[in-house]
Scaffold this motif. Structure first.
Motif, PDB file in Angstrom:
ATOM      1  N   LEU A   1       0.828  -1.209   0.000  1.00 52.52           N
ATOM      2  CA  LEU A   1       0.000   0.000   0.000  1.00 52.52           C
ATOM      3  C   LEU A   1       0.860   1.256   0.000  1.00 52.52           C
ATOM      4  O   LEU A   1       0.500   2.263  -0.639  1.00 52.52           O
ATOM      5  CB  LEU A   1      -0.930  -0.008   1.216  1.00 52.52           C
ATOM      6  CG  LEU A   1      -2.029  -1.071   1.199  1.00 52.52           C
ATOM      7  CD1 LEU A   1      -2.873  -0.972   2.469  1.00 52.52           C
ATOM      8  CD2 LEU A   1      -2.921  -0.940  -0.034  1.00 52.52           C
ATOM      9  N   LYS A   2       1.994   1.196   0.674  1.00 57.08           N
ATOM     10  CA  LYS A   2       2.910   2.336   0.646  1.00 57.08           C
ATOM     11  C   LYS A   2       3.456   2.528  -0.775  1.00 57.08           C
ATOM     12  O   LYS A   2       3.577   3.671  -1.258  1.00 57.08           O
ATOM     13  CB  LYS A   2       4.056   2.132   1.637  1.00 57.08           C
ATOM     14  CG  LYS A   2       4.999   3.333   1.764  1.00 57.08           C
ATOM     15  CD  LYS A   2       6.065   3.078   2.823  1.00 57.08           C
ATOM     16  CE  LYS A   2       6.928   4.329   3.026  1.00 57.08           C
ATOM     17  NZ  LYS A   2       7.572   4.784   1.782  1.00 57.08           N
ATOM     18  N   SER A   3       3.748   1.419  -1.456  1.00 56.15           N
ATOM     19  CA  SER A   3       4.222   1.504  -2.838  1.00 56.15           C
ATOM     20  C   SER A   3       3.163   2.091  -3.759  1.00 56.15           C
ATOM     21  O   SER A   3       3.473   2.880  -4.656  1.00 56.15           O
ATOM     22  CB  SER A   3       4.625   0.116  -3.352  1.00 56.15           C
ATOM     23  OG  SER A   3       5.762  -0.357  -2.694  1.00 56.15           O
ATOM     24  N   VAL A   4       1.905   1.706  -3.534  1.00 55.89           N
ATOM     25  CA  VAL A   4       0.809   2.258  -4.332  1.00 55.89           C
ATOM     26  C   VAL A   4       0.813   3.775  -4.221  1.00 55.89           C
ATOM     27  O   VAL A   4       0.725   4.494  -5.225  1.00 55.89           O
ATOM     28  CB  VAL A   4      -0.553   1.692  -3.875  1.00 55.89           C
ATOM     29  CG1 VAL A   4      -1.699   2.431  -4.560  1.00 55.89           C
ATOM     30  CG2 VAL A   4      -0.643   0.202  -4.166  1.00 55.89           C
ATOM     31  N   ASN A   5       0.923   4.261  -3.011  1.00 51.79           N
ATOM     32  CA  ASN A   5       0.882   5.703  -2.760  1.00 51.79           C
ATOM     33  C   ASN A   5       2.124   6.399  -3.314  1.00 51.79           C
ATOM     34  O   ASN A   5       2.024   7.425  -4.000  1.00 51.79           O
ATOM     35  CB  ASN A   5       0.748   5.960  -1.264  1.00 51.79           C
ATOM     36  CG  ASN A   5       0.038   7.262  -0.976  1.00 51.79           C
ATOM     37  OD1 ASN A   5      -0.881   7.642  -1.695  1.00 51.79           O
ATOM     38  ND2 ASN A   5       0.475   7.956   0.057  1.00 51.79           N
ATOM     39  N   ASP A   6       3.294   5.826  -3.034  1.00 53.41           N
ATOM     40  CA  ASP A   6       4.545   6.459  -3.478  1.00 53.41           C
ATOM     41  C   ASP A   6       4.675   6.427  -5.009  1.00 53.41           C
ATOM     42  O   ASP A   6       5.006   7.439  -5.642  1.00 53.41           O
ATOM     43  CB  ASP A   6       5.750   5.746  -2.855  1.00 53.41           C
ATOM     44  CG  ASP A   6       5.835   5.959  -1.349  1.00 53.41           C
ATOM     45  OD1 ASP A   6       5.129   6.858  -0.837  1.00 53.41           O
ATOM     46  OD2 ASP A   6       6.576   5.215  -0.691  1.00 53.41           O
TER      47      ASP A   6
END
Length: 417
Positions: free
Chosen positions: A120-125
């Motif tokens: 989910l952090k990768s999705v956002n970043d």
């Protein structure tokens, strides 16, 4: 004694079987445009899984199995997980569960993510840093998006384009899920890919989502009419070829063949397939080295896109105006060269347009049309029909002709032509 134990503990086969199309779930995640939620997502299921799990599309050895593949919508950063409530005991070599994890791992890059929070952090970043690769060819908007800040962009890339090779390895599993009989392609320099992206605004920034793609291969086009014999020229030995960097020889005349064409399920039904095909065709027409556009075994949905757009373009340019059956073969060849469609597709478009304009009460005109179409059908199936006796051959041609005319009428009615 061992056999008795195995039989005693042998479970019922059916309760450990599941449909692999139902077991696999595919998700696309991106930051939400709604301030009240963090992410938007689309969940879809595969159409095919037989190339991964076998012709029966069944997985053995689990209860409530879920194979989860989640992608960041732009960068395609991949989360992979397998969940189930129960796995069959290994009481014999015949009851070992299918290794679903290894089957999927073989098909996705090694950089997949197993920690959901990291995903989910990768999705956002990634959403705010990912940009398409390759050469931008065009952009367009859809009528339904006129009130929203959404634009669609198409890029052209090859395996020599920076970042494309790694990106392709992330999305290539989709061809197995959605294109019948598809296989992975080699990372060959002759491949070109058109990439379609959605670009939309969130706050003061833009994010990209991957909509679909088309993979095309540059084949050598043998031009019988061209004579390139020149003294002491490499082309004396290899006609219609040109020598380029580092001694590589590449075709001067190209037949560009569409191999894989896919709009992802959550973007289908909105006209993106037509927009992508129109862009490819305009690219073909504008490139002097490309002499013909061909397609590798089109399925029904792609053939519908192709027929609609080819006919629409040829009609807008009045290519068939004034033509009636039988059309002279020299005229057909001239049109084929000018509009770079392969002969089969051009004749299909010509036959549809001639039928649309045909006065069916004119017996002579209808007979001329019927004979032209049947001649083409016979020539295309000559090897099959040559050993069939005359009466049977006539019957088969008539049956094929009637089926084709019915198909043509459906196309004409569908687009109100």
């Amino acid at each position: 004694m061992t056999e008795m134990v195995e039989e005693l503990f042998k479970p019922q086969e059916e309760e450990w079987l599941c449909n692999s199309n139902e077991a696999v779930t595919i998700w696309f995640f991106e930051p939400s445009t709604d301030p009240d939620q963090e992410f938007d997502y689309a969940q879809v299921s595969p159409t095919f899984t037989y190339s991964i799990f076998g012709d029966k599309e069944q997985i053995y050895g689990y209860k409530n199995l879920e194979i989860v593949l989640k992608f960041a919508s732009g960068s395609l950063a991949t989360y992979f997980d397998v969940q189930y409530t129960e796995k069959i005991p290994d009481v014999s070599s015949k009851s070992i569960a299918d290794d679903v994890i290894d089957k999927i791992k073989e098909l996705i890059p090694n950089d997949y993510i197993t920690n959901y929070d990291i995903f989910l952090k990768s999705v956002n970043d990634d959403a705010y840093h990912f940009k398409p690769m390759g050469e931008k060819i065009t952009e367009y908007r859809l009528e339904e998006d006129e009130d929203e800040d959404i634009v669609y962009e198409i890029y052209k890339a090859t395996f020599e384009t920076p970042r494309f090779k790694e990106y392709h390895r992330r999305f290539q599993i989709m061809v197995l899920f959605y294109i019948e009989a598809a296989t992975y392609i080699d990372e060959d320099e002759k491949w070109e890919t058109m990439l379609l992206f959605e670009k939309k605004r969130i706050g003061d920034k833009h994010i990209y989502g991957f909509v679909g793609f088309c993979s095309m291969y540059n084949y050598y086009f043998y031009n019988r009419e061209k004579n390139v014999s020149t003294e002491n020229n490499i082309n004396d030995k290899v006609p219609n070829l040109v020598c380029v960097n580092e001694g590589k020889i590449i075709p001067e005349d190209i037949r560009l063949r569409i191999s894989q064409f896919l709009i992802f399920p959550h973007f289908q039904g909105k006209g993106h397939g037509s927009k992508l095909y129109q862009t490819i065709y305009q690219y073909v027409l504008s490139n002097s080295r490309i002499k013909e556009l061909a397609v590798e075994i089109p399925n029904e949905s792609f053939e519908a896109i192709r027929d609609k757009n080819d006919l629409q373009y040829l009609r807008e340019h009045k290519v068939f105006e004034g033509l009636v059956a039988p059309v002279d073969k020299k005229i057909i060849d001239s049109i084929r060269r000018n509009y770079k469609l392969n002969k089969r597709q051009l004749l299909r478009c010509l036959e549809i347009e001639l039928l649309r304009k045909l006065n069916k009460t004119d017996a002579a005109a209808y007979k001329a049309y019927r004979l032209q179409v049947k001649e083409r059908l016979y020539n295309w199936n000559k090897e099959i029909l040559k050993d069939v006796d005359r009466s049977e051959r006539i019957g088969k041609l008539e049956e094929t002709f009637k089926g084709l005319i019915e198909e043509y009428h459906e196309i004409i009615l569908k687009y109100n032509w």
